[in-house]
Scaffold this motif. Structure first.
Motif, PDB file in Angstrom:
ATOM      1  N   GLY A  14       0.815  -1.209   0.000  1.00 21.46           N
ATOM      2  CA  GLY A  14       0.000   0.000   0.000  1.00 21.46           C
ATOM      3  C   GLY A  14       0.849   1.259   0.000  1.00 21.46           C
ATOM      4  N   ALA A  15       1.892   1.278   0.819  1.00 19.83           N
ATOM      5  CA  ALA A  15       2.783   2.437   0.884  1.00 19.83           C
ATOM      6  C   ALA A  15       3.559   2.615  -0.414  1.00 19.83           C
ATOM      7  CB  ALA A  15       3.742   2.293   2.059  1.00 19.83           C
ATOM      8  N   THR A  16       4.059   1.509  -0.958  1.00 14.56           N
ATOM      9  CA  THR A  16       4.829   1.584  -2.199  1.00 14.56           C
ATOM     10  C   THR A  16       3.973   2.080  -3.353  1.00 14.56           C
ATOM     11  OG1 THR A  16       6.244  -0.221  -1.459  1.00 14.56           O
ATOM     12  CG2 THR A  16       6.213   0.230  -3.825  1.00 14.56           C
ATOM     13  N   LEU A  17       2.790   1.491  -3.500  1.00 10.03           N
ATOM     14  CA  LEU A  17       1.930   1.904  -4.608  1.00 10.03           C
ATOM     15  C   LEU A  17       1.260   3.244  -4.329  1.00 10.03           C
ATOM     16  CD1 LEU A  17       0.524  -1.562  -5.640  1.00 10.03           C
ATOM     17  CD2 LEU A  17       2.362  -0.246  -6.693  1.00 10.03           C
ATOM     18  N   GLY A  18       1.135   3.623  -3.059  1.00  9.18           N
ATOM     19  CA  GLY A  18       0.684   4.972  -2.729  1.00  9.18           C
ATOM     20  C   GLY A  18       1.712   6.012  -3.167  1.00  9.18           C
ATOM     21  N   ALA A  19       2.983   5.687  -3.003  1.00  7.15           N
ATOM     22  CA  ALA A  19       4.047   6.573  -3.471  1.00  7.15           C
ATOM     23  C   ALA A  19       3.996   6.714  -4.993  1.00  7.15           C
ATOM     24  CB  ALA A  19       5.403   6.053  -3.019  1.00  7.15           C
ATOM     25  N   LEU A  20       3.696   5.624  -5.675  1.00  8.00           N
ATOM     26  CA  LEU A  20       3.545   5.682  -7.129  1.00  8.00           C
ATOM     27  C   LEU A  20       2.435   6.661  -7.504  1.00  8.00           C
ATOM     28  CD1 LEU A  20       4.107   4.607 -10.023  1.00  8.00           C
ATOM     29  CD2 LEU A  20       2.389   2.845  -9.541  1.00  8.00           C
ATOM     30  N   ARG A  21       1.314   6.596  -6.784  1.00  9.33           N
ATOM     31  CA  ARG A  21       0.200   7.513  -7.065  1.00  9.33           C
ATOM     32  C   ARG A  21       0.619   8.955  -6.803  1.00  9.33           C
ATOM     33  NH1 ARG A  21      -3.007  10.559  -8.606  1.00  9.33           N
ATOM     34  NH2 ARG A  21      -5.270  10.338  -8.687  1.00  9.33           N
ATOM     35  N   GLY A  22       1.454   9.172  -5.807  1.00  6.51           N
ATOM     36  CA  GLY A  22       1.979  10.511  -5.550  1.00  6.51           C
ATOM     37  C   GLY A  22       2.828  11.020  -6.701  1.00  6.51           C
ATOM     38  N   ILE A  23       3.642  10.153  -7.256  1.00  5.74           N
ATOM     39  CA  ILE A  23       4.454  10.529  -8.415  1.00  5.74           C
ATOM     40  C   ILE A  23       3.553  10.875  -9.589  1.00  5.74           C
ATOM     41  CG2 ILE A  23       6.092   9.635 -10.131  1.00  5.74           C
ATOM     42  CD1 ILE A  23       7.341   8.003  -7.776  1.00  5.74           C
ATOM     43  N   TRP A  24       2.507  10.082  -9.773  1.00  2.00           N
ATOM     44  CA  TRP A  24       1.564  10.388 -10.851  1.00  2.00           C
ATOM     45  C   TRP A  24       0.943  11.758 -10.663  1.00  2.00           C
ATOM     46  CZ3 TRP A  24      -1.759   5.347 -11.632  1.00  2.00           C
ATOM     47  CH2 TRP A  24      -0.942   4.334 -12.137  1.00  2.00           C
ATOM     48  N   SER A  25       0.553  12.096  -9.430  1.00  2.00           N
ATOM     49  CA  SER A  25      -0.064  13.398  -9.164  1.00  2.00           C
ATOM     50  C   SER A  25       0.883  14.541  -9.514  1.00  2.00           C
ATOM     51  CB  SER A  25      -0.477  13.514  -7.698  1.00  2.00           C
ATOM     52  OG  SER A  25      -1.518  12.630  -7.384  1.00  2.00           O
TER      53      SER A  25
END
Length: 99
Positions: free
Chosen positions: A11-22
């Motif tokens: 969750g944290a790793t893929l949450g960071a990915l979503r942050g990069i996308w934003s």
């Protein structure tokens, strides 16, 4: 215990990915939908590779529904928070003007 650790780490790793996308301008509902699919695919792949879970085709329909709903809620909340906290500062402006 291992189940909780893997859920929180993915969750944290893929949450960071979503942050990069934003930050790069991939925002809103389309990005959250893609994020839900990435999270679902990542989790299912990890479970199959480690032998921790059965292939999704073997899951009872109710379990699939709960899993898909959890991933959708996770992606929606993560997307809302990420888009709110992260300005799109790395968006390319190439091609925005003719000269």
């Amino acid at each position: 215990m291992w189940n909780h650790v893997t859920h929180w780490l993915t969750g944290a790793t893929l949450g960071a990915l979503r942050g990069i996308w934003s930050v790069t301008g991939l925002r809103g509902l389309p990005a959250s939908g893609a994020h839900a699919l990435v999270r679902l695919a990542f989790d299912q792949t990890l479970e199959n590779v480690t032998g921790a879970g059965a292939a999704p085709a073997l899951w009872p329909a109710g379990e699939k529904g709960v899993d898909y709903a959890h991933k959708a809620v996770y992606a929606a909340v993560t997307g809302l928070v990420s888009d709110h906290l992260n300005r799109p500062v790395l968006v390319s402006r190439a091609g925005a003007r003719s000269h």
